[in-house]
Motif scaffolding. Structure first.
Motif, PDB file in Angstrom:
ATOM      1  N   GLU A 256       0.823  -1.209   0.000  1.00  0.00           N
ATOM      2  CA  GLU A 256       0.000   0.000   0.000  1.00  0.00           C
ATOM      3  C   GLU A 256       0.858   1.261   0.000  1.00  0.00           C
ATOM      4  O   GLU A 256       0.548   2.246  -0.681  1.00  0.00           O
ATOM      5  CB  GLU A 256      -0.926   0.002   1.210  1.00  0.00           C
ATOM      6  CG  GLU A 256      -1.855   1.208   1.270  1.00  0.00           C
ATOM      7  CD  GLU A 256      -2.771   1.193   2.474  1.00  0.00           C
ATOM      8  OE1 GLU A 256      -3.554   2.149   2.632  1.00  0.00           O
ATOM      9  OE2 GLU A 256      -2.700   0.228   3.265  1.00  0.00           O
ATOM     10  N   LEU A 257       1.957   1.219   0.756  1.00  0.00           N
ATOM     11  CA  LEU A 257       2.826   2.384   0.855  1.00  0.00           C
ATOM     12  C   LEU A 257       3.576   2.650  -0.441  1.00  0.00           C
ATOM     13  O   LEU A 257       3.748   3.802  -0.847  1.00  0.00           O
ATOM     14  CB  LEU A 257       3.821   2.195   2.014  1.00  0.00           C
ATOM     15  CG  LEU A 257       4.804   3.327   2.267  1.00  0.00           C
ATOM     16  CD1 LEU A 257       4.076   4.614   2.676  1.00  0.00           C
ATOM     17  CD2 LEU A 257       5.828   2.921   3.343  1.00  0.00           C
ATOM     18  N   THR A 258       4.040   1.597  -1.115  1.00  0.00           N
ATOM     19  CA  THR A 258       4.990   1.765  -2.220  1.00  0.00           C
ATOM     20  C   THR A 258       4.421   1.480  -3.603  1.00  0.00           C
ATOM     21  O   THR A 258       5.128   1.651  -4.601  1.00  0.00           O
ATOM     22  CB  THR A 258       6.220   0.855  -2.003  1.00  0.00           C
ATOM     23  OG1 THR A 258       5.790  -0.522  -1.985  1.00  0.00           O
ATOM     24  CG2 THR A 258       6.915   1.174  -0.686  1.00  0.00           C
ATOM     25  N   GLN A 259       3.159   1.087  -3.709  1.00  0.00           N
ATOM     26  CA  GLN A 259       2.649   0.621  -4.999  1.00  0.00           C
ATOM     27  C   GLN A 259       2.561   1.716  -6.060  1.00  0.00           C
ATOM     28  O   GLN A 259       2.479   1.416  -7.259  1.00  0.00           O
ATOM     29  CB  GLN A 259       1.284  -0.029  -4.814  1.00  0.00           C
ATOM     30  CG  GLN A 259       0.184   0.876  -4.338  1.00  0.00           C
ATOM     31  CD  GLN A 259      -1.121   0.124  -4.102  1.00  0.00           C
ATOM     32  OE1 GLN A 259      -1.241  -1.049  -4.445  1.00  0.00           O
ATOM     33  NE2 GLN A 259      -2.098   0.807  -3.519  1.00  0.00           N
ATOM     34  N   SER A 260       2.591   2.981  -5.662  1.00  0.00           N
ATOM     35  CA  SER A 260       2.596   4.058  -6.655  1.00  0.00           C
ATOM     36  C   SER A 260       3.933   4.155  -7.383  1.00  0.00           C
ATOM     37  O   SER A 260       4.037   4.852  -8.405  1.00  0.00           O
ATOM     38  CB  SER A 260       2.291   5.401  -5.990  1.00  0.00           C
ATOM     39  OG  SER A 260       0.991   5.418  -5.464  1.00  0.00           O
ATOM     40  N   PHE A 261       4.947   3.414  -6.877  1.00  0.00           N
ATOM     41  CA  PHE A 261       6.302   3.542  -7.433  1.00  0.00           C
ATOM     42  C   PHE A 261       6.820   2.247  -8.038  1.00  0.00           C
ATOM     43  O   PHE A 261       7.272   2.233  -9.179  1.00  0.00           O
ATOM     44  CB  PHE A 261       7.253   4.031  -6.340  1.00  0.00           C
ATOM     45  CG  PHE A 261       6.851   5.371  -5.776  1.00  0.00           C
ATOM     46  CD1 PHE A 261       7.146   6.534  -6.465  1.00  0.00           C
ATOM     47  CD2 PHE A 261       6.132   5.461  -4.592  1.00  0.00           C
ATOM     48  CE1 PHE A 261       6.751   7.775  -5.965  1.00  0.00           C
ATOM     49  CE2 PHE A 261       5.744   6.684  -4.088  1.00  0.00           C
ATOM     50  CZ  PHE A 261       6.042   7.852  -4.782  1.00  0.00           C
ATOM     51  N   TYR A 262       6.752   1.142  -7.293  1.00  0.00           N
ATOM     52  CA  TYR A 262       7.299  -0.110  -7.798  1.00  0.00           C
ATOM     53  C   TYR A 262       6.471  -0.649  -8.970  1.00  0.00           C
ATOM     54  O   TYR A 262       5.238  -0.691  -8.902  1.00  0.00           O
ATOM     55  CB  TYR A 262       7.343  -1.161  -6.686  1.00  0.00           C
ATOM     56  CG  TYR A 262       8.489  -1.003  -5.717  1.00  0.00           C
ATOM     57  CD1 TYR A 262       9.802  -0.864  -6.169  1.00  0.00           C
ATOM     58  CD2 TYR A 262       8.261  -1.020  -4.342  1.00  0.00           C
ATOM     59  CE1 TYR A 262      10.860  -0.730  -5.281  1.00  0.00           C
ATOM     60  CE2 TYR A 262       9.308  -0.903  -3.444  1.00  0.00           C
ATOM     61  CZ  TYR A 262      10.600  -0.758  -3.915  1.00  0.00           C
ATOM     62  OH  TYR A 262      11.649  -0.635  -3.029  1.00  0.00           O
TER      63      TYR A 262
END
Length: 238
Positions: free
Chosen positions: A229-235
């Protein structure tokens, strides 16, 4: 061939930079609170990862973003990556020593600071000089970093960092003696059975209670829901 890491909206070439893209950097870039107004300052930008992540997260507000680094190779890498990104008009990369640069700025003029600081205060340094500069406090002590943050932050500004647990708790204690208070603290574990190994934390000049959080990167052999949830906009693969 240059090393690199491709995210959903930008690519980072490390280009002989001292510190390549890391989970620490991505965690901080995704977690750090950003104001909807005012300047964002990335201290020790390296390849420019945090500046680029901040640009993506603040695309609607279009905050100006300043990124500093003392290492020439890092500045070249960050400049290249900024120019290749969708946000080149907002990113300003400077080859500068923080303590010299801050005296050219108006005091208390930065709303948001983000920094993945050097963290080894002792022990054997990395063989690569660039990597040693990025990882050790010889060129930027935590004491001097805290003083600079205190000088630069606006009265309601926020500065966010990531450090190993031991160094992080020392940093938070030292910051309090300089009038910077821990507003948010996130304890990071690789799995729920492992000890805390990183601290994400945000400091502000205003006395406040600390909002405590915890995050496990892995759960049952996979990335945890909280990490995704925290990183899915990037990875790319999330």
């Amino acid at each position: 061939m240059a090393n690199g890491f491709t995210f959903k909206q930008f690519h980072v070439d490390d280009l002989d930079c001292g510190m390549p893209v890391s989970t620490d950097g991505v965690l901080l870039g995704a977690w750090a609170p950003l104001f909807a107004h005012g300047t964002i300052l990335d201290i020790g930008t390296g390849s420019g990862l945090l500046a680029l992540m901040s640009a993506q997260r603040s695309v609607e507000s279009r905050n100006p973003i300043i990124a500093l680094d003392i290492d020439v190779s890092a500045v070249k890498a960050a400049t290249h990556n900024a120019k290749q990104s969708p946000w080149t008009d907002r990113l300003r990369i400077h080859h500068a020593d923080l303590q010299h640069w801050q005296h050219q700025q108006a005091p208390h003029s930065i709303d948001t600071i983000i920094c993945n600081p050097p963290y080894f205060n002792f022990g054997q340094q990395a063989n690569c000089d660039k990597r040693a500069t990025a990882r050790h406090t010889d060129t930027l002590s935590h004491h001097n970093l805290i003083e600079s943050v205190k000088h630069l932050l606006t009265p309601y500004g926020i500065a966010s960092f990531i450090l190993p647990e031991y160094e992080g708790r020392l940093f938070i204690t030292a910051a309090k003696t300089h009038g910077l208070y821990c507003q948010r603290l996130c304890e990071i574990r690789t799995t729920e059975r492992k000890p805390i190994n990183r601290l994400l934390f945000s400091l502000t000049p205003n006395e406040c209670d600390t909002e405590h959080q915890q995050l496990n990167i892995h759960q049952q052999g996979q990335y945890s829901d909280a990490f995704i949830e925290l990183t899915q906009s990037f990875y790319l693969k999330m």
